[in-house]
Design an enzyme around this catalytic site. Structure first.
Site, PDB file in Angstrom:
ATOM      1  N   HIS A 184      -7.733   2.225  26.686  1.00 25.48           N
ATOM      2  CA  HIS A 184      -7.907   2.124  25.161  1.00 25.48           C
ATOM      3  C   HIS A 184      -6.894   1.325  24.588  1.00 25.48           C
ATOM      4  CE1 HIS A 184      -9.386   6.675  26.037  1.00 25.48           C
ATOM      5  NE2 HIS A 184     -10.362   5.738  25.890  1.00 25.48           N
ATOM      6  N   LYS A 206     -17.282  20.673  21.288  1.00 28.33           N
ATOM      7  CA  LYS A 206     -17.225  20.290  22.672  1.00 28.33           C
ATOM      8  C   LYS A 206     -15.378  20.476  22.832  1.00 28.33           C
ATOM      9  CE  LYS A 206     -16.585  15.767  25.186  1.00 28.33           C
ATOM     10  NZ  LYS A 206     -16.502  14.414  25.010  1.00 28.33           N
ATOM     11  N   ARG A 248     -16.798  -0.829  30.455  1.00 27.85           N
ATOM     12  CA  ARG A 248     -16.183  -0.956  31.721  1.00 27.85           C
ATOM     13  C   ARG A 248     -17.040  -1.452  32.924  1.00 27.85           C
ATOM     14  NH1 ARG A 248     -14.264   5.003  31.370  1.00 27.85           N
ATOM     15  NH2 ARG A 248     -16.183   5.008  30.687  1.00 27.85           N
ATOM     16  N   SER A 308     -10.757   8.738  30.507  1.00 29.81           N
ATOM     17  CA  SER A 308      -9.931  10.140  29.971  1.00 29.81           C
ATOM     18  C   SER A 308     -10.358  11.200  31.221  1.00 29.81           C
ATOM     19  CB  SER A 308     -10.184  10.346  28.820  1.00 29.81           C
ATOM     20  OG  SER A 308      -9.798   9.458  27.700  1.00 29.81           O
TER      21      SER A 308
HETATM   22  O1  PNS Z   1     -14.642   8.449  23.826  1.00 28.47           O
HETATM   23  P1  PNS Z   1     -16.295   8.622  23.665  1.00 28.47           P
HETATM   24  O2  PNS Z   1     -16.320  10.435  23.983  1.00 28.47           O
HETATM   25  O3  PNS Z   1     -17.015   7.927  24.609  1.00 28.47           O
HETATM   26  O4  PNS Z   1     -16.814   8.335  22.128  1.00 28.47           O
HETATM   27  C1  PNS Z   1     -18.102   8.586  21.870  1.00 28.47           C
HETATM   28  C2  PNS Z   1     -18.196   8.393  20.313  1.00 28.47           C
HETATM   29  C3  PNS Z   1     -17.052   9.047  19.442  1.00 28.47           C
HETATM   30  C4  PNS Z   1     -18.040   7.055  20.078  1.00 28.47           C
HETATM   31  C5  PNS Z   1     -19.531   8.825  20.116  1.00 28.47           C
HETATM   32  O5  PNS Z   1     -19.889  10.203  20.587  1.00 28.47           O
HETATM   33  C6  PNS Z   1     -19.652   9.022  18.246  1.00 28.47           C
HETATM   34  O6  PNS Z   1     -19.875   8.287  17.608  1.00 28.47           O
HETATM   35  N1  PNS Z   1     -19.882  10.210  17.965  1.00 28.47           N
HETATM   36  C7  PNS Z   1     -19.967  10.553  16.526  1.00 28.47           C
HETATM   37  C8  PNS Z   1     -21.371  11.508  16.417  1.00 28.47           C
HETATM   38  C9  PNS Z   1     -22.580  10.231  16.211  1.00 28.47           C
HETATM   39  O7  PNS Z   1     -22.487   9.516  15.439  1.00 28.47           O
HETATM   40  N2  PNS Z   1     -23.077   9.956  17.499  1.00 28.47           N
HETATM   41  C10 PNS Z   1     -23.875   8.624  17.478  1.00 28.47           C
HETATM   42  C11 PNS Z   1     -25.329   8.506  17.119  1.00 28.47           C
HETATM   43  S1  PNS Z   1     -26.266   9.609  18.213  1.00 28.47           S
END
Ligand code: PNS
Length: 159
Positions: free
Chosen positions: A17, A41, A90, A128
């Protein structure tokens, strides 16, 4: 002025990150690290702890800000007036999930562009989830996260 959001759970923030943050800070006028507060979560660190950790790791960058957000990313983007989303890729295994989210966000908010950055080779295996898994069995995580973060993660598994 270009303002981008780098969103994620960052539970915890890793060298992967931090590499994306450093590189994107050189590409955009302002980068907002959006730390997801997802009450549905279970996370290892609270959102406040995650924000605090990332702030400490990024205070050397004048154009990087750390904020938490709840709910939809598109609403957060509108709130902070950002039209660029940065996501690290990745491997091809990330692609299916990432393209789906990027396209959903684009359908719902046309101004929003998602930019994928190829993760640097030395961090292409890192996540993570791997850090948490490794630490949970007492593994050495100093190759994965900054030295200041190591004891914070280890402490979580001592309790
Ligand atoms: O580090 P991560 O968990 O892969 O990040 C995922 C993240 C935070 C980018 C994604 O889950 C997100 O944007 N969540 C907020 C809810 C949302 O807008 N979801 C996308 C449309 S379904």
């Amino acid at each position: 002025m270009s303002r981008a959001i780098y969103p994620g759970s960052f539970d915890p923030v890793t060298f992967g990150h931090l590499d994306i943050i450093e590189r994107s800070s050189k590409m955009f006028d302002e980068v907002i690290i959006g730390v997801l507060c997802n009450s549905a979560k279970q996370s290892l660190f609270t959102v406040e702890e995650r924000v605090d950790m990332i702030r400490k790791m990024t205070d050397k960058y004048d154009n990087v800000k750390v904020m938490s957000f709840e709910g939809l990313l598109i609403d957060f983007a509108k709130e902070v007036d950002a039209t660029i989303i940065i996501r690290g890729l990745r491997a091809v295994t990330d692609f299916d999930y990432e393209i789906q989210i990027a396209q959903t966000n684009k359908v719902e908010y046309d101004k929003l562009e998602t930019i994928f950055m190829a993760t640097s080779l030395q961090y292409s295996y890192l996540s993570s989830t791997i850090v948490r898994e490794f630490a949970s069995y007492g593994g050495d995580i100093s190759r994965f996260v900054p030295e200041e973060i190591v004891p914070l993660v280890e402490d979580k598994f001592k309790k």
